[in-house]
Structure formats: structure tokens, C-alpha cells
Design a protein around this motif. Structure first.
Motif, PDB file in Angstrom:
ATOM      1  N   VAL A 206      -9.508   6.449 -74.847  1.00  0.00           N
ATOM      2  CA  VAL A 206     -10.550   6.375 -73.820  1.00  0.00           C
ATOM      3  C   VAL A 206     -10.157   5.330 -72.772  1.00  0.00           C
ATOM      4  N   LEU A 207      -9.703   4.170 -73.245  1.00  0.00           N
ATOM      5  CA  LEU A 207      -9.335   3.090 -72.323  1.00  0.00           C
ATOM      6  C   LEU A 207      -8.143   3.475 -71.459  1.00  0.00           C
ATOM      7  N   SER A 208      -7.114   4.070 -72.082  1.00  0.00           N
ATOM      8  CA  SER A 208      -5.928   4.358 -71.278  1.00  0.00           C
ATOM      9  C   SER A 208      -6.200   5.475 -70.280  1.00  0.00           C
ATOM     10  N   ALA A 209      -7.178   6.357 -70.573  1.00  0.00           N
ATOM     11  CA  ALA A 209      -7.540   7.411 -69.626  1.00  0.00           C
ATOM     12  C   ALA A 209      -8.131   6.842 -68.333  1.00  0.00           C
ATOM     13  N   VAL A 210      -8.688   5.635 -68.406  1.00  0.00           N
ATOM     14  CA  VAL A 210      -9.220   5.001 -67.189  1.00  0.00           C
ATOM     15  C   VAL A 210      -8.425   3.733 -66.844  1.00  0.00           C
ATOM     16  N   ASN A 211      -7.168   3.693 -67.335  1.00  0.00           N
ATOM     17  CA  ASN A 211      -6.266   2.581 -67.016  1.00  0.00           C
ATOM     18  C   ASN A 211      -6.767   1.214 -67.429  1.00  0.00           C
ATOM     19  N   LEU A 212      -7.368   1.149 -68.616  1.00  0.00           N
ATOM     20  CA  LEU A 212      -7.837  -0.138 -69.112  1.00  0.00           C
ATOM     21  C   LEU A 212      -7.167  -0.445 -70.437  1.00  0.00           C
ATOM     22  N   LYS A 213      -7.316  -1.712 -70.863  1.00  0.00           N
ATOM     23  CA  LYS A 213      -6.737  -2.188 -72.114  1.00  0.00           C
ATOM     24  C   LYS A 213      -7.865  -2.786 -72.958  1.00  0.00           C
ATOM     25  N   PHE A 214      -7.567  -2.961 -74.246  1.00  0.00           N
ATOM     26  CA  PHE A 214      -8.546  -3.587 -75.132  1.00  0.00           C
ATOM     27  C   PHE A 214      -9.103  -4.891 -74.562  1.00  0.00           C
ATOM     28  N   ILE A 215      -8.194  -5.636 -73.959  1.00  0.00           N
ATOM     29  CA  ILE A 215      -8.568  -6.949 -73.453  1.00  0.00           C
ATOM     30  C   ILE A 215      -9.706  -6.849 -72.434  1.00  0.00           C
ATOM     31  N   ASP A 216      -9.797  -5.676 -71.754  1.00  0.00           N
ATOM     32  CA  ASP A 216     -10.850  -5.487 -70.755  1.00  0.00           C
ATOM     33  C   ASP A 216     -12.230  -5.354 -71.377  1.00  0.00           C
ATOM     34  N   LEU A 217     -12.282  -5.175 -72.696  1.00  0.00           N
ATOM     35  CA  LEU A 217     -13.594  -5.060 -73.349  1.00  0.00           C
ATOM     36  C   LEU A 217     -14.198  -6.430 -73.658  1.00  0.00           C
ATOM     37  N   PHE A 218     -13.428  -7.473 -73.338  1.00  0.00           N
ATOM     38  CA  PHE A 218     -13.940  -8.823 -73.551  1.00  0.00           C
ATOM     39  C   PHE A 218     -14.383  -9.415 -72.224  1.00  0.00           C
ATOM     40  N   PRO A 219     -15.436 -10.235 -72.253  1.00  0.00           N
ATOM     41  CA  PRO A 219     -15.832 -10.895 -71.009  1.00  0.00           C
ATOM     42  C   PRO A 219     -14.745 -11.864 -70.573  1.00  0.00           C
ATOM     43  N   ALA A 220     -14.566 -12.010 -69.259  1.00  0.00           N
ATOM     44  CA  ALA A 220     -13.475 -12.823 -68.723  1.00  0.00           C
ATOM     45  C   ALA A 220     -13.518 -14.252 -69.256  1.00  0.00           C
ATOM     46  N   ARG A 221     -14.718 -14.796 -69.416  1.00  0.00           N
ATOM     47  CA  ARG A 221     -14.804 -16.206 -69.811  1.00  0.00           C
ATOM     48  C   ARG A 221     -14.242 -16.443 -71.215  1.00  0.00           C
ATOM     49  N   GLU A 222     -14.262 -15.414 -72.075  1.00  0.00           N
ATOM     50  CA  GLU A 222     -13.752 -15.609 -73.436  1.00  0.00           C
ATOM     51  C   GLU A 222     -12.235 -15.799 -73.442  1.00  0.00           C
ATOM     52  N   MET A 223     -11.601 -15.364 -72.359  1.00  0.00           N
ATOM     53  CA  MET A 223     -10.152 -15.503 -72.277  1.00  0.00           C
ATOM     54  C   MET A 223      -9.762 -16.939 -71.935  1.00  0.00           C
ATOM     55  N   ALA A 224     -10.706 -17.733 -71.451  1.00  0.00           N
ATOM     56  CA  ALA A 224     -10.385 -19.090 -71.008  1.00  0.00           C
ATOM     57  C   ALA A 224     -10.330 -20.056 -72.188  1.00  0.00           C
ATOM     58  N   SER A 225      -9.155 -20.395 -72.580  1.00  0.00           N
ATOM     59  CA  SER A 225      -8.777 -21.510 -73.479  1.00  0.00           C
ATOM     60  C   SER A 225      -9.696 -21.868 -74.645  1.00  0.00           C
ATOM     61  N   GLY A 226     -10.425 -20.927 -75.185  1.00  0.00           N
ATOM     62  CA  GLY A 226     -11.160 -21.161 -76.423  1.00  0.00           C
ATOM     63  C   GLY A 226     -12.051 -22.387 -76.476  1.00  0.00           C
TER      64      GLY A 226
END
Ligand SMILES: [Zn+2]
Length: 141
Positions: A58-78
Motif C-alpha cells: 500500500v505504501l509503495s503504491a503511493v511512494n511512501l515508506k514505513f517511516i512516513d507512518l510515524f509523526p515527524a517529531r518522533e524522528m528527532a533524537s529520542g
């Protein structure tokens, strides 16, 4: 990414409740909206196709990755790791990471190649499960 950004890439989107949508599944020839999209309280997005497409397709059909299912702020340095986590949050996080592992395993079983992003996401899943053990005080070194 936000759920709004995700549904903007989908067709026949219908809101079915707070943070819940259904849409045409981009991964198969979908006649009725088979894809359910749900936003959790912490901003993570869950996807489910009732025709059994896996999340990765489903994600690759719309050019997305698993990482896109997370809110951006969660990616910031824990930084959130410094506050105490309720057990239910830890379990929910592990359940989600387990889903990532399952989906990646399916790709491997189908003998399809894993790209670098998938590989990194799998390693991230493992490290997050380890981190969950640390937070829960279960890793004694
Ligand atoms: Zn589907």
C-alpha cells in the motif's frame, strides 16, 4: 507525516470518525474502499487493507515508506525517552514494530529484494524493541 498528508495521496477518501478514514486501496484493483486508515493518539498511522494487501505494498503504491507512518517529531533524537512510559504505550509500540518485522519478513519470504530504506527500517524496529526493554527495565547488563 500527518494523516492529512497521507489521505491526500489516496482516492475516494471518506472520514468515518475522529482520525479514521476509508479509501480506495492503491495496491490492488479496489472497487469499494477497502483501505482503512487510522491515526493513533501519538500521531502514528495504522493502515489496513481488507483485501489483504500488506502495508508495504500500500505504501509503495503511493511512494511512501514505513517511516512516513510515524509523526515527524518522533524522528528527532529520542528526547521523549526521558519521561516515563506507561506499560500500555510500550506494548503498543512493540506491537507496531513487530508488524514492521512481519511485513519485512513477508518480503524476504517472497524472495523480493529489500531496499536500503526497508533494511534500515527493520534495524530501527529491532533497536526500538531493545529500547522498549531498556525503558521497561528488562535489560540487565
Ligand atoms: Zn488492497
Amino acid at each position: 507525516m500527518t494523516i492529512e498528508a497521507l489521505i491526500s495521496r489516496l482516492e475516494r477518501v471518506k472520514c468515518t470518525g475522529h482520525g479514521r478514514y476509508i479509501a480506495r486501496c492503491p495496491a490492488h484493483d479496489d472497487h469499494g474502499p477497502s483501505l482503512s486508515i487510522r491515526e493513533l493518539d501519538d500521531g502514528r498511522i495504522l493502515l489496513h487493507c481488507f483485501a489483504d494487501c500488506d502495508v508495504q505494498s500500500v505504501l509503495s503504491a503511493v511512494n511512501l515508506k514505513f517511516i512516513d507512518l510515524f509523526p515527524a517529531r518522533e524522528m528527532a533524537s529520542g528526547k521523549s525517552q526521558h519521561r516515563p512510559f506507561p506499560a500500555a504505550d510500550i506494548l503498543q509500540a512493540i506491537a507496531f514494530e513487530a508488524l514492521v518485522v512481519v511485513t519485512t519478513t513477508r518480503t524476504i519470504l517472497k524472495r523480493e529484494p529489500l531496499n536500503n530504506t526497508d533494511r534500515e527500517r527493520l534495524l530501527l524496529a529491532v533497536s526500538r524493541i531493545q529500547a522498549a526493554l531498556d525503558i521497561g527495565g528488562l535489560n540487565h547488563e
